[in-house]
Design a protein around this motif. Structure first.
Motif, PDB file in Angstrom:
ATOM      1  N   ASN A  43       0.808  -1.470  -0.240  1.00 53.92           N
ATOM      2  CA  ASN A  43       0.327   0.084  -0.157  1.00 53.92           C
ATOM      3  C   ASN A  43       0.729   1.276  -0.192  1.00 53.92           C
ATOM      4  O   ASN A  43       1.751   2.011   1.170  1.00 53.92           O
ATOM      5  CB  ASN A  43      -1.358  -0.230   1.551  1.00 53.92           C
ATOM      6  CG  ASN A  43      -2.131   0.748   1.421  1.00 53.92           C
ATOM      7  OD1 ASN A  43      -1.697   2.176   0.957  1.00 53.92           O
ATOM      8  ND2 ASN A  43      -2.981   0.869   1.743  1.00 53.92           N
ATOM      9  N   GLU A  44       1.637   2.161  -1.257  1.00 53.14           N
ATOM     10  CA  GLU A  44       1.920   2.600  -1.424  1.00 53.14           C
ATOM     11  C   GLU A  44       1.774   3.974  -0.661  1.00 53.14           C
ATOM     12  O   GLU A  44       2.961   4.835  -0.077  1.00 53.14           O
ATOM     13  CB  GLU A  44       2.132   3.226  -2.678  1.00 53.14           C
ATOM     14  CG  GLU A  44       3.405   4.343  -2.977  1.00 53.14           C
ATOM     15  CD  GLU A  44       3.625   4.922  -4.497  1.00 53.14           C
ATOM     16  OE1 GLU A  44       3.604   5.796  -4.957  1.00 53.14           O
ATOM     17  OE2 GLU A  44       3.513   4.051  -5.540  1.00 53.14           O
ATOM     18  N   GLY A  45       1.091   4.386  -0.673  1.00 51.56           N
ATOM     19  CA  GLY A  45      -0.145   5.726   0.456  1.00 51.56           C
ATOM     20  C   GLY A  45       0.276   5.184   1.650  1.00 51.56           C
ATOM     21  O   GLY A  45       1.153   6.354   2.893  1.00 51.56           O
ATOM     22  N   ALA A  46       0.691   3.697   2.468  1.00 51.06           N
ATOM     23  CA  ALA A  46       0.123   3.851   3.724  1.00 51.06           C
ATOM     24  C   ALA A  46       2.272   4.298   4.618  1.00 51.06           C
ATOM     25  O   ALA A  46       1.807   4.232   5.547  1.00 51.06           O
ATOM     26  CB  ALA A  46      -0.458   2.394   3.957  1.00 51.06           C
ATOM     27  N   GLU A  47       2.629   3.286   2.730  1.00 52.65           N
ATOM     28  CA  GLU A  47       4.322   2.944   3.389  1.00 52.65           C
ATOM     29  C   GLU A  47       5.030   4.565   3.435  1.00 52.65           C
ATOM     30  O   GLU A  47       5.433   4.777   3.931  1.00 52.65           O
ATOM     31  CB  GLU A  47       4.357   2.153   2.300  1.00 52.65           C
ATOM     32  CG  GLU A  47       4.601   0.705   2.273  1.00 52.65           C
ATOM     33  CD  GLU A  47       4.644   0.027   4.041  1.00 52.65           C
ATOM     34  OE1 GLU A  47       5.781   0.897   4.134  1.00 52.65           O
ATOM     35  OE2 GLU A  47       4.177  -0.675   3.998  1.00 52.65           O
ATOM     36  N   VAL A  48       4.279   5.184   2.377  1.00 50.12           N
ATOM     37  CA  VAL A  48       4.586   6.820   2.265  1.00 50.12           C
ATOM     38  C   VAL A  48       4.372   7.705   3.962  1.00 50.12           C
ATOM     39  O   VAL A  48       5.480   8.299   4.358  1.00 50.12           O
ATOM     40  CB  VAL A  48       4.334   7.635   1.210  1.00 50.12           C
ATOM     41  CG1 VAL A  48       4.346   9.569   1.367  1.00 50.12           C
ATOM     42  CG2 VAL A  48       4.857   7.439   0.055  1.00 50.12           C
TER      43      VAL A  48
END
Length: 242
Positions: A180-185
């Protein structure tokens, strides 16, 4: 109701007519004085160099960041030298092509054999700079905390820039089936904020960027915020109606 309104208007008209020409002239001159003072401050601001120190560990992407801020790539005329080995051995200033009073200073990396942390903090002469950008990559490190603490001790401000976010996400994608790119960012951002707060910075300004794709993450917002750091010096309290 209509009579009350008419009386109020007459009273206001009477008060206005009681202002003498001398009083009007005084108000005008004071207002003109404030305008001239603001203009003088703006002129002084235009002629004052704003020195931004770009610091962090060797390999964090400091030189690439400066090139990106100036709209250049490695190898372009006037670009900061970049490479996989330590390339910056002394502070080097780079003017912004469109903001000539902005000077980005490419500082050597902290924590190398040539510049161990304690030596670095004394030799880099932080007092000469107006503002700082700490560039960090991978995990938050002890040297990041040392830089933040020293800048705070000097009573100066900084932005904390976490670079190479796209590289981190690409690496995660190679080791995980789905991310989950948004969560990782946000996880990376929150980690930076938490570590800076633990270092004594209560409200840190953290930006996540890719030096190569400026449309991603916080690069555009960072660029705008850096330009806004050139505030008009505070005016003395002057009112044209005093």
């Amino acid at each position: 109701m209509g009579g009350a309104s008419s009386s109020d208007e007459m009273a206001r008209s009477s008060n206005t007519s009681n202002i003498s020409q001398q009083e009007l002239k005084s108000i005008y001159e004071k207002g003109r004085g404030v305008t001239l003072l603001i203009q003088k401050r703006l002129n002084n601001l235009d002629n004052t160099e704003f020195n931004i120190a770009v610091t962090g560990e060797s390999g964090a992407g400091k030189s690439t960041f400066i090139n990106s801020m100036r709209g250049l790539r490695s190898g372009d005329e006037g670009a900061a030298e970049t490479g996989n080995t330590e390339t910056t051995m002394e502070p080097i200033g780079y003017k912004h092509p469109n903001l000539p009073n902005f000077c980005f200073w490419d500082l050597p990396g902290i924590g190398t054999t040539k510049f161990p942390a304690d030596k670095y903090l004394t030799e880099m002469n932080f007092e000469r700079y107006d503002f700082f950008i700490i560039i960090s990559h991978c995990r938050f490190r002890e040297n990041d905390a040392k830089l933040a603490t020293e800048i705070k001790r000097l009573g100066k401000e900084f932005y904390f820039v976490r670079s190479k976010i796209d590289n981190d996400l690409d690496s995660m994608g190679k080791h995980q089936r789905k991310i989950n790119e948004g969560a990782e960012v946000e996880k990376i951002r929150n980690d930076c904020v938490r570590n800076l707060q633990e270092a004594g910075v209560l409200a840190p300004n953290v930006f996540l960027i890719s030096n190569f794709d400026h449309s991603m993450y916080d690069f555009v917002r960072l660029k705008k915020n850096i330009k806004l750091k050139r505030n008009i010096p505070p005016l003395e309290t002057v009112s044209p109606f005093n």
